[in-house]
Structures are given as structure tokens and as C-alpha cells.
Design an enzyme around this catalytic site. Structure first.
Site, PDB file in Angstrom:
ATOM      1  N   CYS A  58       0.783   4.840   1.419  1.00 46.73           N
ATOM      2  CA  CYS A  58       1.329   3.208   0.517  1.00 46.73           C
ATOM      3  C   CYS A  58       2.260   3.232  -0.424  1.00 46.73           C
ATOM      4  CB  CYS A  58      -0.098   2.674   0.500  1.00 46.73           C
ATOM      5  SG  CYS A  58      -0.862   3.144  -0.933  1.00 46.73           S
ATOM      6  N   HIS A 108      -4.467   0.578  -3.466  1.00 46.39           N
ATOM      7  CA  HIS A 108      -3.276   0.402  -2.069  1.00 46.39           C
ATOM      8  C   HIS A 108      -2.358  -0.717  -2.598  1.00 46.39           C
ATOM      9  CE1 HIS A 108      -2.104   0.824   1.946  1.00 46.39           C
ATOM     10  NE2 HIS A 108      -2.047  -0.637   2.223  1.00 46.39           N
ATOM     11  N   HIS A 120       3.240  -2.855   4.781  1.00 46.08           N
ATOM     12  CA  HIS A 120       2.666  -1.525   3.962  1.00 46.08           C
ATOM     13  C   HIS A 120       2.579  -0.427   4.880  1.00 46.08           C
ATOM     14  CE1 HIS A 120      -1.650  -2.165   5.845  1.00 46.08           C
ATOM     15  NE2 HIS A 120      -0.631  -3.045   6.400  1.00 46.08           N
TER      16      HIS A 120
END
Length: 312
Positions: A58, A108, A120
Site C-alpha cells: 500500500c 494501510h 490503493h
């Protein structure tokens, strides 16, 4: 205003100061450029610790996208959360970093596309679009930071006339040069002789009155285009050469032949390795002439035409 061609590399001419804990407000990059740069990695698989187009985690994804636009982000999601200026969920703009608690703390990160949408690198999906208000992400949302401001320009209005406005995703891309997903759908449906009379589109972003509705629906029925996790077709998005390989192999039911070429940028671990190898083995592509296939380059209209002509 003369339209500049932004792909495959948008930011070769941009030089900015690094991003620290403050906000970089330089506006040499537009929101459309940001979106286009991030979207060209859609489909790249998730790889823990990955920082290249072969595989991304990420924060590796966010760092890579911002670096291509001239901005320097820290390496981890937690460290990126310490950069920039906090913004409320109701004030999210394209380019804002959005953070989530998926495994304890700030673990994240993704890039806002404006509103509730973000892009993402998900562990199970690879690089893809998602919605902050979905049941999974809503309860894990931590906050957002603005590390750079991405201003829009006349390019948005200029490009909107060539593709239906509500379906434009990357309006900074010159679609007189590059192939949009909508154009690919139309050409494939025509080449395959598909019945496009059913315009009851299964995609949430294509109305029955859209010029893409019939082709997109026909290709959906064959499993050639299935849309993203939000049920969108994204007619106004470009298609990378790797994504195109997968589409063509499925559309024409191609099988591996002999003497397939090897490309230096397509290792066996690449998500599209098999599809690219099948195309090459059938003589549909010879690559770019430098030993590479150009997996992340967006497909040009002239190359789309060449691919289809070789398949007929």
C-alpha cells in the site's frame, strides 16, 4: 491552449522540493494527472514490501505515484500519516492520502480520487479502486492528510467533449492518441461481431443511453470485461498494454503457441506473464524493439488497431 500528451510518463519535467511534515502546494500537477498516474497501476498485484510495477504494497504504491509527480513520501503508511495537513472526510480532494487501521494503528494507505473514492494496493485485490463508505473501509477509516495540492486546468473541459462527461475518469489523457476502455469495447465488439442491442448495462457508471452500453454489455456477458470492485466499467480510463494482453487473450480465446518471445520487463512472476507470452507466441506482438513489452504503458490507438488486425 495546446493539449500536452501526458503518457506514459507524466512528470519528467517536474522538479519539486521534498515533502516534509507540511503541505506542498505546488500545482504543476493537476488532479487528472494524479488520477491518471495512479490508475495506470490498476491490476498490479500486491506484494509485501513491493515498490515497483512488478508488485506493490500500500505505501509502496502511494510513494511510487507521488514520486512520479515530483513529491517525496516516507516509506510506510504510519510514517506517511505524519506528513502533510489533516483534512476532514467531507473535504477530501484528489491526491489526499487516506489512512486505515487494518492490523493495528495506521496500517494501510490509499490515494483519494475525490469524494468517497480512493485507489490503493489491497492485499487481496492488488491495485484497485474502492469506496471509503463501504462496510469494510468505513469502520477502519482513520483520517486523511493533504501532502500536496493538485489543481485542475482547462484540460478537463477540453477532453470531456470526446468522451461522455459522466464517464470520464482520466480527462488529462489525450484520447485521440490513447485508447480508452470504452473505445476498446466498441472495437472489440465490432471485430467479434457481437450483438450489441442489449443496452441494459450491468455497470453502474454506464447508462443505457451511453454509446458504450451495447458493447460493454456484450463483452460483460462473455466475461471479457467484468468491471472493478465497485461495479464500474470506467469507459474513460486508459488500458495498459498488460491489461490489453489479458483482454485480447480472453476475447479471441488464444492458446500458447511455440517459440514465444521473452521480454525483460515480464518476469514469470508478473501477473500478466501468461497472457503476454500467449500474444507473443501467436505473433500478435513483438514488443517495443528494446527487449521490453511495456507492461505499464497505456495502449495507443494505432497499436490497438495493429493488434486487432493481426488477430483477424
Amino acid at each position: 491552449m495546446k493539449k500536452k500528451i501526458l503518457l506514459p510518463i507524466f512528470a519528467t519535467f517536474m522538479i519539486f522540493s521534498g515533502v516534509g511534515t507540511g503541505t506542498n502546494t505546488a500545482q504543476a500537477s493537476s488532479a487528472s494527472e494524479l488520477t491518471a498516474t495512479a490508475s495506470k497501476y490498476i491490476g498490479v498485484p500486491y506484494v509485501y514490501g513491493g515498490t515497483t510495477a512488478r508488485g506493490l504494497d500500500c505505501s509502496g504504491f502511494t510513494k511510487l505515484v507521488f514520486s512520479q509527480l515530483g513529491y517525496d513520501l516516507s516509506r510506510t503508511a504510519a510514517a506517511q500519516y505524519k506528513q502533510g495537513k489533516a483534512v476532514s472526510k467531507s473535504d477530501l480532494q484528489p491526491g489526499d492520502l487516506v489512512f486505515f487501521n487494518t492490523s493495528g494503528g495506521v496500517s494501510h494507505v490509499g490515494i483519494s480520487l475525490g469524494g468517497n473514492k480512493f485507489i490503493h494496493a489491497g492485499t487481496s485485490t492488488g491495485v484497485t479502486e474502492a469506496n471509503i463508505t463501504s462496510s469494510y473501509w468505513a469502520k477502519r477509516y482513520v483520517g486523511a492528510k493533504r501532502v500536496a495540492s493538485f489543481g485542475e486546468s482547462e484540460k478537463v473541459v477540453a477532453a470531456a467533449s470526446s468522451i461522455e462527461k459522466e464517464e470520464v475518469k482520466n480527462s488529462a489523457i489525450d484520447f485521440t492518441v490513447y485508447a480508452s476502455r470504452g473505445e476498446v469495447a466498441i472495437q472489440l465488439a465490432e471485430t467479434l461481431g457481437l450483438d450489441t442491442s442489449d443496452t441494459n448495462s450491468p455497470f453502474t457508471d454506464i447508462k443505457s443511453s451511453s454509446k458504450y452500453a451495447g458493447a460493454a454489455t456484450a463483452l460483460y456477458k462473455l466475461g471479457i470485461f467484468t468491471g472493478d470492485e465497485n461495479g464500474k466499467f470506467n469507459a474513460g480510463s486508459p488500458l495498459t498494454r498488460a491489461q490489453m494482453a489479458k483482454v485480447l487473450v480472453k476475447a479471441f480465446d488464444l492458446k500458447m503457441a511455440s517459440d514465444n518471445l521473452k521480454f525483460t520487463d515480464v518476469p514469470a512472476s508478473h501477473w500478466a506473464h501468461n497472457d503476454i507470452s500467449i500474444l507473443a507466441s501467436n505473433g500478435i506482438t513483438n514488443g517495443k524493439g528494446d527487449g521490453t513489452f511495456g507492461t505499464n504503458d497505456n495502449v495507443m490507438l494505432k497499436h490497438l488497431t495493429a493488434f486487432i488486425n493481426r488477430l483477424q
